[in-house]
Design a protein around this motif. Structure first.
Motif, PDB file in Angstrom:
ATOM      1  N   LEU A   1       0.803  -1.212   0.000  1.00  0.00           N
ATOM      2  CA  LEU A   1       0.000   0.000   0.000  1.00  0.00           C
ATOM      3  C   LEU A   1       0.841   1.268   0.000  1.00  0.00           C
ATOM      4  CD1 LEU A   1      -2.829  -1.005   2.500  1.00  0.00           C
ATOM      5  CD2 LEU A   1      -2.953  -0.918   0.007  1.00  0.00           C
TER       6      LEU A   1
ATOM      7  N   VAL B   1      -3.822   5.689  -7.340  1.00  0.00           N
ATOM      8  CA  VAL B   1      -2.403   5.634  -6.965  1.00  0.00           C
ATOM      9  C   VAL B   1      -1.851   7.050  -6.978  1.00  0.00           C
ATOM     10  CG1 VAL B   1      -2.036   3.299  -7.828  1.00  0.00           C
ATOM     11  CG2 VAL B   1      -1.643   5.233  -9.346  1.00  0.00           C
TER      12      VAL B   1
ATOM     13  N   ARG C   1      -0.796   3.459  -2.541  1.00  0.00           N
ATOM     14  CA  ARG C   1      -1.997   2.781  -3.042  1.00  0.00           C
ATOM     15  C   ARG C   1      -3.106   2.737  -1.992  1.00  0.00           C
ATOM     16  NH1 ARG C   1      -1.544  -0.492  -7.588  1.00  0.00           N
ATOM     17  NH2 ARG C   1       0.553  -0.778  -8.424  1.00  0.00           N
TER      18      ARG C   1
END
Length: 330
Positions: free
Chosen positions: A109, A208, A230
């Motif tokens: 992430l 993103v 992310r």
């Protein structure tokens, strides 16, 4: 029944017989249980190793069962202890698994990218990944990628990706900067100008993002670094920051040169007038406007005075209000 304690069915049967009879010989056990002699002997050996039977010495071989409460109780206690150790091991492994999973999720992430080449590569990836829109905030100082240096930008525009760009006012002082903005806006890209942006930022499809971690001036000489994001929560936070800056930024309007002579009176602002007005609205000085548009300073001042006459105002502040009210820059 006692398989968990290490007794197989044959040993368990022999032990039960000895408990019931009190003691017995190998021959007697074979006769009472109906088991083969070899299996009985194997069972007795197993029982003796577990402390469940003892062999009496004497002229005749006999085996005596140990008290079940003592012998089996000890085995049960040992099993309980082993089970407790297994539970502790399980808890430790489960915690290690959760930690590894959490670290893996965090790496997926949020990723820190270090080095100019790596940051540039990730910047290209973010733009290449966009399918619908890109939101960009650009500072005047560029540590890794400068304006127009990204090949992915042109490719994204050709794919139909819509750019929403916020640039710092200081960028307009660079030669050709305003013309560069105009070139982008010909492709239906939106651009606004603000005095200062809080950070460089690029967000693709609200999914993103790339945020620099190092300062654009890089005074310490360290390597450039950036955070590739992310995580949906962080993306929402970054989009909120972007939208707050966008709301207070001044729009830049695309107008083409009209070709009308500058000294001919008009009833509406010309294309050149609107270009001058766009720069005025983002705080550019007359000298900066003249430099950007390749005009003389007096020409800029004359065109501003002409627009003030058209709007019937006496100050530039009033001109800005009237320009917005009349939709000259909408």
């Amino acid at each position: 029944m006692f398989g968990i304690l290490g007794l197989d069915p044959t040993a368990e049967r022999v032990y039960q017989d000895l408990v019931t009879a009190g003691s017995g010989s190998t021959a007697g056990l074979v006769e009472r249980t109906g088991l083969p002699r070899a299996e009985v002997r194997k069972a007795l050996t197993q029982l003796a190793e577990l402390g469940l039977v003892t062999k009496q010495t004497g002229p005749r071989e006999r085996y005596v069962a140990a008290p079940p409460a003592v012998a089996l109780g000890a085995l049960l206690a040992e099993q309980r202890h082993a089970l407790y150790r297994a539970e502790l091991g399980l808890a430790s492994l489960a915690e290690a698994y959760r930690s590894a999973s959490a670290d893996s999720s965090a790496r997926d992430l949020v990723e820190v990218v270090i080095g100019a080449h790596a940051v540039r590569h990730r910047f290209e990836q973010v733009q290449m990944a966009a399918t619908a829109e890109l939101h960009v905030m650009s500072e005047a100082n560029h540590e890794v990628v400068g304006p127009g240096e990204s090949a992915a930008e042109e490719q994204a525009i050709n794919r139909g990706v819509r750019y929403h760009v916020i640039v710092e006012h200081a960028m307009l002082d660079r030669p050709g900067a305003f013309e560069g903005l105009m070139a982008h806006m010909k492709h239906q890209q939106l651009c606004r100008v603000v005095e200062r942006v809080p950070t460089k930022l690029v967000i693709a499809d609200r999914a993103v993002a790339l945020v620099p971690l190092s300062d654009g001036t890089n005074p310490d000489g360290g390597e450039p670094s950036a955070m590739f994001v992310r995580a949906p929560g962080l993306i929402r936070l970054l989009m909120g920051l972007y939208e707050s800056v966008w709301d207070r930024a001044v729009p830049v309007r695309l107008v083409e040169p009209s070709g009308i002579e500058l000294d001919v009176p008009e009833t509406e602002p010309t294309g050149l007038d609107l270009r001058i007005l766009s720069l005025l609205m983002v705080g550019a000085t007359d000298a900066a406007i003249a430099k950007q548009l390749g005009l003389g300073l007096r020409t800029v001042q004359r065109r501003v005075a002409h627009m003030m006459d058209l709007a019937r105002v006496s100050t530039r502040l009033q001109l800005g209000w009237q320009a917005c009210h009349r939709g000259w820059l909408s």
